[in-house]
Scaffold this active site. Structure first.
Site, PDB file in Angstrom:
ATOM      1  N   LYS A   1      -9.255 -42.557  93.894  1.00  0.00           N
ATOM      2  CA  LYS A   1     -10.017 -43.455  94.771  1.00  0.00           C
ATOM      3  C   LYS A   1      -9.368 -44.839  94.897  1.00  0.00           C
ATOM      4  O   LYS A   1      -9.552 -45.527  95.888  1.00  0.00           O
ATOM      5  CB  LYS A   1     -11.446 -43.632  94.254  1.00  0.00           C
ATOM      6  CG  LYS A   1     -12.236 -42.359  94.033  1.00  0.00           C
ATOM      7  CD  LYS A   1     -12.607 -41.685  95.337  1.00  0.00           C
ATOM      8  CE  LYS A   1     -13.672 -40.615  95.176  1.00  0.00           C
ATOM      9  NZ  LYS A   1     -13.235 -39.414  94.448  1.00  0.00           N
TER      10      LYS A   1
HETATM   11  C1  LIG Z   1     -13.369 -38.128  94.571  1.00  0.00           C
HETATM   12  C2  LIG Z   1     -12.575 -37.219  93.748  1.00  0.00           C
HETATM   13  C3  LIG Z   1     -12.247 -35.938  94.197  1.00  0.00           C
HETATM   14  C4  LIG Z   1     -12.727 -35.395  95.506  1.00  0.00           C
HETATM   15  O1  LIG Z   1     -12.161 -36.063  96.614  1.00  0.00           O
HETATM   16  P1  LIG Z   1     -12.838 -35.973  98.054  1.00  0.00           P
HETATM   17  O2  LIG Z   1     -12.080 -36.916  98.894  1.00  0.00           O
HETATM   18  O3  LIG Z   1     -14.276 -36.411  97.862  1.00  0.00           O
HETATM   19  O4  LIG Z   1     -12.763 -34.574  98.503  1.00  0.00           O
HETATM   20  C5  LIG Z   1     -11.444 -35.158  93.377  1.00  0.00           C
HETATM   21  N1  LIG Z   1     -11.035 -35.590  92.172  1.00  0.00           N
HETATM   22  C6  LIG Z   1     -11.349 -36.814  91.707  1.00  0.00           C
HETATM   23  C7  LIG Z   1     -10.878 -37.228  90.362  1.00  0.00           C
HETATM   24  C8  LIG Z   1     -12.115 -37.681  92.484  1.00  0.00           C
HETATM   25  O5  LIG Z   1     -12.425 -38.900  92.023  1.00  0.00           O
END
Ligand SMILES: *Cc1c(COP(=O)(O)O)cnc(C)c1O
Length: 496
Positions: A112
């Protein structure tokens, strides 16, 4: 470049408006009116540039109101080596004959950060460029990683305040502590009773609650979103798909035109959707492999064309993927339908009334061409962690392990032999006890995992223990609007 809306394609807004609003007033999502194309030469030239330069060039194609120089300045600050530990914030790590695209070297140790270190720059500049007299109130629901990454990105950013809601039992201990100890003078964190979907639904309701909107407007604020529904979240993520391809070109792993498959651990569908945009822009991407955990609503959808959220919700060891309504899928439906906002509106209204819809044949077949999907059970996730640790000394967090399992299945059944990149989304130290359990060791947190693996503990996790807990307790979902108003207006609960 103008932006239109998945539920009304007669609508047009500028990039700054799309970023400031997050969600369109009719509940739809903003999408670029057209997708810019990079030529072979463009991509080859980009492969000679740094990550920040690649980011500035790619983002400028979508952001008319921003210059490349401005964007380069943001990118240098967002992806600095102080924040990401090296010059390349999204390095490829080779294991046997496959690659991991590691997106977790940033301030909160999850992917993120790639978007949420950039979004505050875009949002803050959008306030200025649009001549807004209001400041931005960022309202976010998180399944664990978004919340902390948004808080880190927005803390003490001028003209912004940020409120983060998380499901009280839906996040890991480290994730909870990361949020409870958040510093900054413009932040508010609150745990909500319920799961992530409850929390996200609560946030979506506040966004369209006219009474709350008018009260915060009087106080000088307008809502904005740091959730992956915001275009300003998706755009920075397109860059690392292109950048991974460029790195493979630069190191001679591939020659231009050779296709690369990406396997993506998926929840809200934001990460993998950015890969779709990169593919549309001309990056030679083969299949996008959608990996789910036991909340496998997307696996079923991609394989059958039926999206059915009427099923049990599972709390898994990959909590950031514990999602039954993947918001960003709406954007893909829009593009694959041939920009048909009528079709998308109808499907989304079926989803909201019945919890289920069936995609028209056109979307279903385009989806099958583009993607491949499967899921990993909890046991399969643990086994993948163990196998990669014992076999290759590569320690994967549970989200990445879900993708490892699914990519293995894909390779076994696929006749094409493209280079495969598995997207690695979190540092294993974020989920120490689950990772330990997977390799057969009793829980014992960060220090224990260090003892077992010898991998360096990220300083931002090491220092958590010394921080003061600022946010405690939990509230029922119906008290969320009140909590927002109390934070913004400083009113006591009973006067709201
Ligand atoms: C948010 C997240 C995901 C999923 O990503 P999306 O964009 O919501 O599909 C997968 N792994 C981790 C560690 C995340 O923080």
């Amino acid at each position: 470049m103008q932006y239109t809306c998945t539920r009304d394609n007669s609508l047009r807004v500028s990039a700054t408006e799309a970023i400031l609003q997050g969600l369109a007033p009719n509940g739809g999502l903003y999408v670029p009116e057209s997708i810019p194309i990079l030529s072979e030469n463009d991509i080859k030239s980009l492969s000679k540039l740094s990550y920040a330069e690649r980011a500035a060039v790619v983002m400028s194609l979508y952001l008319d109101e921003f210059s490349v120089e401005e964007l380069l300045e943001y990118a240098k600050s967002a992806y600095s080596s102080e924040k990401f530990g090296s010059e390349n914030p999204a390095p490829l790590h080779r294991v046997a004959d496959e690659y991991f695209l590691e997106l977790w070297h940033g301030p909160t140790c999850a992917f993120k950060d790639m978007a949420l270190q950039m979004l505050p720059h875009l949002l803050s500049a959008s306030l200025t460029k649009s001549g807004s007299s209001h400041d931005a109130l960022i309202l976010t629901a998180t399944s664990g990683d978004t919340g902390k990454a948004a808080l880190e990105g927005f803390k003490d950013v001028e003209r912004t305040k940020i409120v983060v809601f998380y499901p009280v039992d839906g996040v890991s201990d480290v994730q909870k502590l990361q949020m409870q100890t958040q510093e900054g003078n413009n932040v508010y964190v609150q745990a909500v009773q319920g799961n992530f979907d409850d929390t996200q639904t609560g946030v979506k309701k506040i966004f369209t609650d006219s009474s709350v909107i008018s009260k915060i407007k009087e106080a000088g604020y307008k809502f904005s979103s740091a959730n992956s529904i915001n275009w300003g979240r998706l755009l920075p993520q397109i860059v690392y798909y292109l950048s991974a391809y460029c790195d493979l070109l630069a190191e001679g792993g591939i020659t231009f035109g050779e296709k690369v498959d990406f396997c993506v651990p998926t929840g809200n569908f934001g990460n993998i959707l950015s890969g779709y945009y990169a593919k549309c822009m001309g990056v030679p991407i083969g299949k996008l492999i959608c990996a789910s955990n036991s909340n496998n609503v997307l696996t079923d959808f991609i394989n059958t064309g039926v999206y059915d959220r009427n099923r049990d919700f599972h709390s898994t060891i990959s909590p950031s993927m514990d999602i039954l309504i993947s918001s960003n899928l709406e954007r893909l439906l829009y593009h694959l339908s041939g920009n048909d906002s009528g079709v998308v509106s109808a499907l989304m209204s079926e989803l909201s009334t019945n919890g289920v819809y069936s995609a028209p044949e056109k979307i279903k077949s385009a989806m099958k061409e583009l993607m491949w999907a499967d899921y990993a059970s909890e046991e399969e996730t643990r086994t993948s962690i163990e196998n990669y640790w014992r076999g290759y000394s590569y320690l994967a967090d549970p989200h990445t392990a879900v993708a490892i399992h699914v990519s293995g299945k894909y390779i076994n059944q696929s006749s094409e032999k493209n280079t495969l990149v598995t997207v690695s989304t979190a540092n294993p130290y974020k989920f120490s006890d689950d990772v330990l359990a997977a390799v057969g060791v009793k829980a014992g947190g960060t220090e224990k995992l260090y003892g077992v693996s010898g991998l360096p503990i990220p300083p931002q996790i090491k220092s958590l223990k010394e921080k003061t807990v600022k946010f405690t307790g939990s509230i029922p979902r119906n008290e969320m609007p009140e909590a927002v108003l109390t934070f913004i207006l400083g009113l006591s609960q009973d006067t709201v």
